[in-house]
Structures are given as C-alpha cells and as structure tokens.
Design a protein around this motif. Sequence first.
Motif, mmCIF file in Angstrom:
data_model
loop_
_atom_site.group_PDB
_atom_site.id
_atom_site.type_symbol
_atom_site.label_atom_id
_atom_site.label_comp_id
_atom_site.label_asym_id
_atom_site.label_seq_id
_atom_site.Cartn_x
_atom_site.Cartn_y
_atom_site.Cartn_z
ATOM 1 N N LYS A 58 0.811 -1.210 0.000
ATOM 2 C CA LYS A 58 0.000 0.000 0.000
ATOM 3 C C LYS A 58 0.849 1.267 0.000
ATOM 4 N N ARG A 59 2.159 1.115 0.213
ATOM 5 C CA ARG A 59 2.997 2.308 0.325
ATOM 6 C C ARG A 59 4.233 2.167 -0.528
ATOM 7 N N ILE A 60 4.684 3.275 -1.085
ATOM 8 C CA ILE A 60 5.966 3.305 -1.775
ATOM 9 C C ILE A 60 6.828 4.352 -1.087
ATOM 10 N N VAL A 95 9.937 10.327 -11.736
ATOM 11 C CA VAL A 95 8.749 10.231 -12.595
ATOM 12 C C VAL A 95 8.533 8.781 -13.032
ATOM 13 N N GLN A 96 9.614 8.127 -13.445
ATOM 14 C CA GLN A 96 9.505 6.745 -13.907
ATOM 15 C C GLN A 96 9.045 5.815 -12.790
ATOM 16 N N ALA A 97 9.608 6.005 -11.601
ATOM 17 C CA ALA A 97 9.250 5.147 -10.464
ATOM 18 C C ALA A 97 7.773 5.279 -10.125
ATOM 19 N N ILE A 98 7.264 6.492 -10.165
ATOM 20 C CA ILE A 98 5.852 6.710 -9.824
ATOM 21 C C ILE A 98 4.943 6.153 -10.915
ATOM 22 N N GLU A 99 5.341 6.322 -12.169
ATOM 23 C CA GLU A 99 4.535 5.765 -13.260
ATOM 24 C C GLU A 99 4.437 4.243 -13.166
ATOM 25 N N GLU A 100 5.542 3.605 -12.726
ATOM 26 C CA GLU A 100 5.563 2.147 -12.634
ATOM 27 C C GLU A 100 4.772 1.618 -11.439
ATOM 28 N N ASN A 101 4.616 2.441 -10.408
ATOM 29 C CA ASN A 101 3.994 1.962 -9.169
ATOM 30 C C ASN A 101 2.670 2.612 -8.816
ATOM 31 N N CYS A 102 2.274 3.629 -9.572
ATOM 32 C CA CYS A 102 1.143 4.459 -9.167
ATOM 33 C C CYS A 102 -0.166 3.676 -9.072
ATOM 34 N N GLU A 103 -0.356 2.678 -9.922
ATOM 35 C CA GLU A 103 -1.610 1.937 -9.909
ATOM 36 C C GLU A 103 -1.733 1.034 -8.693
ATOM 37 N N PRO A 108 -3.413 9.931 -10.242
ATOM 38 C CA PRO A 108 -4.834 9.723 -9.906
ATOM 39 C C PRO A 108 -5.157 10.439 -8.598
ATOM 40 N N GLU A 109 -6.387 10.893 -8.462
ATOM 41 C CA GLU A 109 -6.778 11.651 -7.275
ATOM 42 C C GLU A 109 -6.672 10.837 -5.990
ATOM 43 N N SER A 110 -6.644 9.525 -6.110
ATOM 44 C CA SER A 110 -6.584 8.670 -4.921
ATOM 45 C C SER A 110 -5.183 8.583 -4.322
ATOM 46 N N VAL A 111 -4.163 9.044 -5.060
ATOM 47 C CA VAL A 111 -2.778 8.933 -4.585
ATOM 48 C C VAL A 111 -2.418 10.140 -3.714
ATOM 49 N N ILE A 112 -1.873 9.862 -2.535
ATOM 50 C CA ILE A 112 -1.458 10.916 -1.609
ATOM 51 C C ILE A 112 0.063 10.895 -1.487
ATOM 52 N N PHE A 113 0.697 12.073 -1.602
ATOM 53 C CA PHE A 113 2.146 12.213 -1.464
ATOM 54 C C PHE A 113 2.466 12.817 -0.092
#
Length: 559
Positions: free
Chosen positions: A10-12, A51-59, A82-87
């Motif tokens: 659930k976390r990166i 950017v690449q890391a987030i694109e690969e893991n965002c889903e 996506p709106e569901s992702v919190i940083f």
Amino acid sequence: MHHVRTKLRKRILQCNTKRYAICACRILQQLFKNDNILYTLVPVQGIQDMVQAIEENCEEVKNIIMINCGGTIDLVELLQPPESVIFFIIDSHRPYDLCNIYSEYQIRILGKPDSEEDIPDYNDVFRDDSSEDENNSNENSDNSDSESRKTKRRRLNEEDLSKRQEKRLWTENRATILFNYSQYSYYGKSSAVIIFEMAWHMSKDNLDMLWWAIIGSTEQAILSKVESQTSIIEEGTLQAHVSRLTHKQGITNNKPCEQSVVRITYDKDLRLVLYRHWTVEASLRHSMPTAVSLRLWSIRGEQRLKELLAEMGLPLAQSRQRFTAMDLTLRHEFRQMVEKLAGKYNVDRIVGTSFTLQYGYRFKYCASDIVYAMLALIESTTKERLPQRCFLDALDCLSRTKKELLENGIEKAKLMLSNIFKTAQIILEMKQIINTGSFLYIVVPDGTLDSRLFAHPHPLTMLAQFILKAYVHSTKSKRAREWPMVATALFSPEEGTCLIVGIPPICEDQPRSLFGKAFEQAAKNTGSYIDADYFDTTVVRLKVEERPKFFDALAALLT
C-alpha cells in the motif's frame, strides 16, 4: 532493502539516492518494521527517475512517501497522478513549491516550516478568476441579445477599469513576491531529524534512531548546508535526547555497563577527518581547516605541518602510523597537544565537540566517520555498480552488524579525500581559479585518474568549498569573501557533457545560493540546454562545447 513485490503493498517509499536521505529512510524503515507495515523502497537519482518510479507503481499504491525529493517541484502538475494517490513529502531542499504547500488534498508536507522560509500568503500568489471568466463566457454565448445590449456589455465602465487595474497591480506584486521567495536555494532541517522527532512524539524512538538523526544533522554541518548557529542549536537538542534515551535505556536494562547496550556520548573532540582511522599526518593534511590555515598545498605549508607536529612533541614516525597503532600515551594526550597549539597555528576550528556511538568493545565511531564513509559509498558508482546498489550499501553501513561494510566505506573515504586534496593542490598551485569580477570558477582538469570522482555532485562541491576557502585565505583581495564559486568537471566523455555546481560566498553564514535561478537564466540567455535533473537546483549538466558562452552569460548576469 530489496523491493517488495506483493498485491498487499500500500505504500511506496521513494528516496533520493544521496546520503542525506539515507538516515531518514533508515528511521522510517524501523518504524514500518515495528508496526509490520509493507512498503516498497525505490531509490531515485533525479527527477526523471522519480517520474519513472511513480509511473511504474502508481496503480498499485495509494500513499507515496518522498524523502529529500519532490518538495521543490509542483508534483501534481508534473505527474498528473490519480486523485486517490497521496504524497507525503519530507524534503530538506528549499524553497518548497507553493502549489505543494497550499495543496488541499494530494500533497502533505511533514514538518513545520521555519520562520526564515518566509512563505507568501495564499491570496498573494493564487487568485480565483472563475466568476469573471464565467461572466465573459455568458456574454459570448448570449446570441439572443439585441445589438444595443451587446454594445452596452462591451463598454468598459469605471468598475471594469478599476478591476483591471487592481488585477494588473496584483499580478505585478505576485511576480515580485515569487521572485523574492524563489531566488535562493538553501536547506532546511535535516529530514532524518524530522522523522526522528515524529518517532519521539509517537513514543516510538530509541537510541539507534537518534544516532541516525545525529548522522543526518552532522552531514549538514560538515557540508555547510546550514548556518553554524543552527548546527549548534541542533546539537544541543540532540544531546538532550541522548540524555533522555540513555536514562530510559538504563532503567529498562538495569545493566548500564552491559557491553551489548548502545551508548552515545557527546564530548569535546577534534574535528579532524577520520583521525582515529587514519594517520595523524594524513588527517591534518586532509581536514579543511588545517589544510587552509597552514596552506598545505604549498611547500611552505608542508614545512609548517612538520613544525606543528614537532612542537606538539609528536615524532614524525608516530604521526605516520595509523592512530590506533601509535604509542598509547601519545594517543591519550593527542587532543591536548592540538588544543595547546591551535591558537598559535590558527586552527581553532578543529577543536569542538562530537557525538560518538559505542557498541561492544570494537564498535566505536564518531558521527563524522559515518558521514564520510556513507558519502564515499554512495558516490562510488561505476558502469557495473549502479547508484541504487550504492544507495543500499550506504544504507546497510548504518547497521551495527555490518562493520566490514562501514570499514570499507572509511577506506574509500580516505581515497576520496586524498583525491580532492590533490586536485585542489594542482588548481591552487597552477593558479587556475578564474575571477569574472562577480564570481570565481574552476574547471577540473580532464584525463586524470581522479577526474571521474568529480562527475558526482558532492565531491565536486567539497572541492569547490576547499578551493574557495583556500583562495580567500591566501588572496590579498578584500572582496574575495563576497564572491561565490562555480566548479565544473567532465560528466560523460561519451555524451560530451559536464557537471556544474555553484556554492555561496564564505561571508554568508546562512548558506543561500543564487545559482539555481542564475543557471536557469544564463541558459535561457544563451539558448543552451541545461539538464536540471537534480533535486538540488544549484547542480546542472551542460554540453562541454556550450560551457564558455554559458559562463560568459552567467558573469554578465551577476555583474
């Protein structure tokens, strides 16, 4: 820490691969481990990696924790997540992007802002013109009105003129506010200290976490990332935590002398690099305060070093042995020897205090030892040894069970410091420091065995800091203290690119650098393309062939 591949993740946890993110990452890992929280650790080297890391893991994830990366960039605009992702951002780079600061949902910045950050008010930089745009849209779509009504609506009355005037003044004021806010690059509180304080407030802190926070804070002091007074105040706060947790550990174990107990001390010490793991002569030569004050890059400086050792009563043969192999009496008296002559040789700055960690009989290191070891490990990348591997090695060297890795880092640090000194000596002896009238710059000679070291930002920054202090100490110019410095070295021979770093003048105790914006403007003025992939805006890459005109534009800009 290996990547965790599981659908339950659930976390990166995303970390800048530079060592000032490592200690913060280590504390957070410990907190996650204690609470059985699953996560993936992804080291990133620059913005494109991020950017690449987030694109690969965002889903797969909903929460992304960013350590020492992302705070200065408008993340929502760049990533379109996506709106569901919190940083969650823990970043010591400053200034923060204002869209991150005022984000209502997706961006959460951890840690209180410092008063000197001078964050603009929301209404001074953001303006809601939706109602005005809606009125204009309604006017354009109302085709049933008569020609006279259209004419009347287009006519500017006093209220319209007043609104336009007010908006123009607001826009001009906003531009001034944004320029003042973003013109300097600097550092805030260590991310490691911020996360440790979070653990403390949750009553989940311990001495190991505190030690990692101390290393993070020490790194900032060694590289002059924060003003000296801030470092002193932070040391006092950390010392209070040492006392509290040591007392708590003593009560819990009821065996304060047990050798398996972690002990952190804060005592008077010498700020000489790695002197307990090196020879006294080598440590004196490669410590910046002594190297600059004694001018050790010159023949006369070497003579003064020998005079200092002789006056201390330290035989040359003893000074060239590893410190631990020296005569026991000389080892015990060494600090007093240096303190006695520090004033005479103008090296008072090497007398200070330091934190030391001891575990068992053989594990005893001061915080600066760990900093230099981690720096050497993290910057030892090769074609075969990728930055991510170096990051994990540096992370592992924080473990008390990985002493061999730490010792390897210390040996690499000695080599790194020696190479920095040799390169500085060549540049100073050959008088290769170029004065533009508004700043100084150096070009590290290509083709030497050591030149690859300076393809990394931190060794190049350390070289620039050493040369700038040496230049100011040895020049007759009274303005030298006011000049910042730019250092550049070959980055990629295959691509024909160079690395450029900028550091503030030594007269600025509060180390704020104007080079971030200056680099950007100089590139714009010359039509040059700079690769600003680093999270630190004062570090860029440039084509070697464009370097001369870029420096000319920079000189014109800063005059």
